[in-house]
Design a protein around this motif. Structure first.
Motif, PDB file in Angstrom:
ATOM      1  N   TRP A  43       0.815  -1.216   0.000  1.00  0.00           N
ATOM      2  CA  TRP A  43       0.000   0.000   0.000  1.00  0.00           C
ATOM      3  C   TRP A  43       0.851   1.270   0.000  1.00  0.00           C
ATOM      4  O   TRP A  43       0.318   2.371  -0.096  1.00  0.00           O
ATOM      5  N   SER A  51      -0.508   5.038  -0.199  1.00  0.00           N
ATOM      6  CA  SER A  51      -1.001   5.655  -1.422  1.00  0.00           C
ATOM      7  C   SER A  51      -2.478   6.023  -1.278  1.00  0.00           C
ATOM      8  O   SER A  51      -3.238   5.343  -0.593  1.00  0.00           O
ATOM      9  N   GLU A  52      -2.877   7.102  -1.942  1.00  0.00           N
ATOM     10  CA  GLU A  52      -4.247   7.600  -1.785  1.00  0.00           C
ATOM     11  C   GLU A  52      -5.298   6.558  -2.133  1.00  0.00           C
ATOM     12  O   GLU A  52      -6.337   6.471  -1.489  1.00  0.00           O
ATOM     13  N   SER A  53      -5.063   5.731  -3.152  1.00  0.00           N
ATOM     14  CA  SER A  53      -6.060   4.720  -3.519  1.00  0.00           C
ATOM     15  C   SER A  53      -6.211   3.654  -2.441  1.00  0.00           C
ATOM     16  O   SER A  53      -7.286   3.059  -2.298  1.00  0.00           O
ATOM     17  N   CYS A  54      -5.159   3.442  -1.667  1.00  0.00           N
ATOM     18  CA  CYS A  54      -5.221   2.417  -0.626  1.00  0.00           C
ATOM     19  C   CYS A  54      -6.045   2.852   0.578  1.00  0.00           C
ATOM     20  O   CYS A  54      -6.568   2.016   1.308  1.00  0.00           O
ATOM     21  N   LEU A  56      -8.893   4.297   0.229  1.00  0.00           N
ATOM     22  CA  LEU A  56     -10.218   3.837  -0.187  1.00  0.00           C
ATOM     23  C   LEU A  56     -10.340   2.321  -0.054  1.00  0.00           C
ATOM     24  O   LEU A  56     -11.385   1.813   0.350  1.00  0.00           O
TER      25      LEU A  56
END
Length: 188
Positions: A43, A51-54, A56
């Motif tokens: 992540w 990371s920003e997507s992680c 979520l």
């Protein structure tokens, strides 16, 4: 490393685990605390933080834990019903580094027969610092038609009980925000 691909795509750590039995006499925590995890190495991005997507991804895992808490699991989805997320607002407040413990909470802000407005908070599991929040609108869906559908009576009653317990909580500071550049009124 967590395998994110199952026979149907991305999986959560709760997939394959049945929901818990609902105890209508049990005290409902406000907010709910149903998921915690360390920051996984996969992540972490090139900035050496999660990371920003992680964020979520972790909020999604928290939602899956919540669904199991109220009675939604693979058997429920096999019946042709599920929840879809139709809107998400994430506030990134602090960095999370590899290996750090994450503790999440889940608050039901509002509810009607087809929709749930939820708020999640991600805290550092050691210091308690607020790292991120996610505000989401969920819609109950008939998987056969792809359209919204009323919640079954028993599930709706459980969610109403959670909503009543969570109504005593203050509205989180990050809830209800819109995105935009704030400008003084006289600036074009």
């Amino acid at each position: 490393m967590r395998d994110l691909q199952g026979p149907h795509g991305v999986i959560t750590p709760y997939e394959g685990n049945p929901h818990r039995d609902w105890d209508s006499d049990a005290t409902i925590p406000a907010p709910l605390r149903v998921h915690q995890t360390p920051v996984k190495p996969e992540w972490v991005d090139y900035n050496k933080h999660m990371s920003e997507s992680c964020y979520l991804l972790v909020f999604g895992d928290n939602s899956d834990a919540f669904f199991r808490y109220v009675g939604i699991d693979e058997a429920y989805r096999a019946s042709g019903l599920s929840f879809y997320t139709v809107e998400t607002h994430i506030h990134y407040l602090r960095e999370a580094m590899e290996g750090e413990p994450l503790r999440l909470s889940y608050q039901l802000l509002d509810l009607d027969r087809k929709r749930a407005h939820v708020f999640q908070a991600m805290h550092h599991g050691g210091s308690g610092a607020l790292l991120a929040t996610a505000e989401q609108l969920l819609v109950h869906v008939d998987l056969h038609t792809g359209r919204s559908a009323p919640l079954p009576g028993e599930l709706y009653e459980r969610l109403l009980a959670i909503r009543a317990a969570h109504a005593l909580l203050p509205t989180p500071e990050q809830a209800g925000h819109t995105i935009g550049i704030r400008r003084p009124r006289d600036t074009p």
